[in-house]
Design an enzyme around this catalytic site. Sequence first.
Site, PDB file in Angstrom:
ATOM      1  N   THR A  76       8.457   3.067  38.647  1.00 25.24           N
ATOM      2  CA  THR A  76       7.746   3.948  37.717  1.00 25.24           C
ATOM      3  C   THR A  76       6.918   4.992  38.457  1.00 25.24           C
ATOM      4  OG1 THR A  76       7.679   2.346  35.916  1.00 25.24           O
ATOM      5  CG2 THR A  76       5.965   4.030  35.920  1.00 25.24           C
ATOM      6  N   CYS A 321      11.284  -3.008  30.319  1.00 21.41           N
ATOM      7  CA  CYS A 321      10.151  -2.111  30.085  1.00 21.41           C
ATOM      8  C   CYS A 321      10.000  -1.754  28.620  1.00 21.41           C
ATOM      9  CB  CYS A 321      10.314  -0.837  30.910  1.00 21.41           C
ATOM     10  SG  CYS A 321      10.310  -1.150  32.684  1.00 21.41           S
TER      11      CYS A 321
END
Length: 385
Positions: A76, A321
């Site tokens: 990320t 996620c």
Amino acid sequence: MKTTYLDYAATSPLLPEAKEAMIRVLDGMENGQIGNASSLHYAGQNAKNIIEDARKNVAQLIGADPAEIIFTSGGTESNNTVANIFRGQKIAISSIEHPSMLESAKAYAGKLAILPVDEQGIVQWQQIPEDADLVSIMLANNELGTIEPITEVKKRCKNYNTFVHSDATQALGKIHINVKELGIDYLTISAHKIGGPVGIGALYVRKGSAFKPLLLGGHQEDRRRAGTSNALLAAGFGAAAKWCWNNWSCKKYLQIAKLRDELCKRVLNEVPYSSLNGFEKAENGNTLPNILNMSFQAAEGESIQLYLDADDVIVSTGSACAAGDIQPSHVLMAISGDAEVAHSSIRFSLGLDTTAEDIDHVMAVLPKVIKRLQEISTIKIKEPK
């Protein structure tokens, strides 16, 4: 009963070699032999050496120079870093990118172009705009396993002097990756997908490519990423990367591909009203050897996941996620446009410890779970044409 773990795409079990490397660092930290890598004293230099050894191992796994590797907190952060480099500029991404790339591109881009994909999830790279400053296409999709034609993307972008980034988080360790062969400018990877620890990843930045740091306030990572260097997690990442290199993990995954294809065949044959999302066979080289995404009419994905969990089979409904998000998978919507398909899908992701017995276990319980859910569903089953 032994648990059948088929959620390697979410996170892979920690390799013993990574665990041992981290324990050695913890022992050193406990007795004062390993300190802050920014310090000039003996303990600090020990930490720095650990980090640099890890950098070499990670670089080797993707064919990069160690100086081109920046350690981050994970995929990320790496994706956000790349998007931030091109803040205010035109960014083109595929419609099936990981949320960390999709959302960061939306936040930072001055102009954003979303590239469509076909029914297998292959990006329509011919539609890359000529005036894009950055193109970001993942090397392999985390939900479907589809491998993208990055070399074709790079060829097109080279004509327009466009920078190219690829998120290789899922592909790392499963297929051969060499950044020099790909010819790209940036590559995102993460440790916990290859048996390393959670909380560390890396960003490859080709020498000479545009760059500016996302995190400011320190000189770490050659002034490219501020923050105290984490020798503990770097040791684990480096050990996992070294294991993958020494054991040719991408070749080991060729055996996993056979199990993945066998599971696909059995599900289609033994579970009524099941269908495949993506490519049927991994052996053709157009999909990762360990990811299989299937849909089951009139059976809700999260219910399938929970019922299987009760029978000691661990799978996911897609990207970890996005867990808890009631919206249908953006990946499955991009390839099918069908919310029912997206809501009734399960991702099986196999790993190096997956066995034929695991496949048998899945097929001993999956048909019963699907039948039970279909019997109580209010959704009308559509007979195949």
